[in-house]
Motif scaffolding. Structure first.
Motif, PDB file in Angstrom:
ATOM      1  N   ALA A 274      -7.146  -2.562   9.767  1.00 54.46           N
ATOM      2  CA  ALA A 274      -8.008  -2.123   8.670  1.00 54.46           C
ATOM      3  C   ALA A 274      -7.630  -2.732   7.331  1.00 54.46           C
ATOM      4  N   SER A 275      -6.499  -3.402   7.251  1.00 52.49           N
ATOM      5  CA  SER A 275      -6.112  -3.920   5.941  1.00 52.49           C
ATOM      6  C   SER A 275      -6.001  -5.434   5.923  1.00 52.49           C
ATOM      7  N   VAL A 276      -5.149  -5.994   6.749  1.00 54.83           N
ATOM      8  CA  VAL A 276      -4.945  -7.446   6.679  1.00 54.83           C
ATOM      9  C   VAL A 276      -5.537  -8.204   7.857  1.00 54.83           C
ATOM     10  N   ALA A 277      -6.186  -7.503   8.784  1.00 50.45           N
ATOM     11  CA  ALA A 277      -6.735  -8.185   9.961  1.00 50.45           C
ATOM     12  C   ALA A 277      -7.843  -9.163   9.604  1.00 50.45           C
TER      13      ALA A 277
ATOM     14  N   LEU B 144       9.100  -1.341   0.998  1.00 51.61           N
ATOM     15  CA  LEU B 144       9.689  -2.547   0.415  1.00 51.61           C
ATOM     16  C   LEU B 144      10.880  -2.183  -0.460  1.00 51.61           C
ATOM     17  N   THR B 145      11.912  -2.981  -0.397  1.00 53.90           N
ATOM     18  CA  THR B 145      13.068  -2.828  -1.289  1.00 53.90           C
ATOM     19  C   THR B 145      12.809  -3.678  -2.530  1.00 53.90           C
ATOM     20  N   GLU B 146      13.726  -3.612  -3.474  1.00 51.01           N
ATOM     21  CA  GLU B 146      13.620  -4.490  -4.654  1.00 51.01           C
ATOM     22  C   GLU B 146      13.640  -5.949  -4.209  1.00 51.01           C
TER      23      GLU B 146
ATOM     24  N   GLU C 250       0.833  -1.211   0.000  1.00 51.54           N
ATOM     25  CA  GLU C 250       0.000   0.000   0.000  1.00 51.54           C
ATOM     26  C   GLU C 250       0.864   1.256   0.000  1.00 51.54           C
ATOM     27  N   GLY C 251       2.132   1.119   0.385  1.00 54.57           N
ATOM     28  CA  GLY C 251       3.031   2.267   0.424  1.00 54.57           C
ATOM     29  C   GLY C 251       3.784   2.337   1.732  1.00 54.57           C
ATOM     30  N   GLU C 252       4.636   3.324   1.829  1.00 55.51           N
ATOM     31  CA  GLU C 252       5.498   3.544   2.988  1.00 55.51           C
ATOM     32  C   GLU C 252       4.652   3.722   4.251  1.00 55.51           C
TER      33      GLU C 252
END
Length: 191
Positions: free
Chosen positions: A27-30, A71-73, A13-15
């Motif tokens: 709110a997202s993965v729960a 996330l990194t590469e 979703e972002g930083e």
């Protein structure tokens, strides 16, 4: 599945800071993965050491400095590798309430009934939260528009699964309470 996979899914979703991830997990993965803030912070440290995420420090004046993770590469490659793996066996239910329901005939039926009713209240609250999240994701669009326009549909698909799970919990709870009530009525009519 490891916690790190759920963390990487959330970071798609972002930083985010550790605090934001802990708060956002709900709110997202729960709807498919639970973790305590302590577990989350330990996993962030391991993931950073493994090069899967990078942290950027934000200086704050009246608060401690904030670390934002992304996330990194290597992290994106790990997400790709993880999604390419064959899934493990389906998860099994490990639910203390169901153990209590299994024991209802030898136990305190009123307490078990109350526990089922309480679980239904939790399910109603989670379903309401998920419905608010769905409205936020759709942002006035129809589901078809969202699916056509959204950059990512994974969060929506998992949200739908969480909603279905809570609806099924409510359906089962209603059935269980009805059967417990019927059984109690039959037993009270006996001499």
């Amino acid at each position: 599945m490891a916690l790190r996979n759920a963390v990487m899914a959330a970071l798609l979703e972002g930083e985010a800071s550790g605090y934001d991830l802990a708060k956002g997990f709900d709110a997202s993965v729960a709807n498919f993965w639970m973790a305590t803030p302590q577990q989350l912070y330990r996993e962030l440290e391991r993931m950073e050491a493994d090069g899967l995420i990078a942290a950027r420090v934000i200086q704050q004046e009246k608060r401690p400095n904030k670390r934002l993770f992304s996330l990194t590469e290597a992290g994106l490659a790990a997400v790709h590798a993880y999604t390419a793996e064959l899934p493990s066996k389906p998860s099994t239910i490990r639910d203390e309430l169901l153990v209590k329901v299994q024991c209802v005939d030898a136990g305190d039926a009123a307490a078990v009934r109350a526990a089922v009713a309480e679980r239904m209240e939790w399910a109603r609250a989670k379903l309401a939260r998920y419905e608010r999240l769905q409205a936020k994701l759709l942002d006035g669009r129809t589901e078809e528009q969202h699916l056509a326009e959204a950059e990512r549909i994974g969060p929506y698909l998992t949200l739908l699964r969480g909603m279905a799970f809570e609806r099924e919990n409510l359906q089962w709870g209603e059935l269980a309470l009805g059967l417990l009530d019927r059984r109690a009525a039959v037993r009270s009519e006996r001499p």
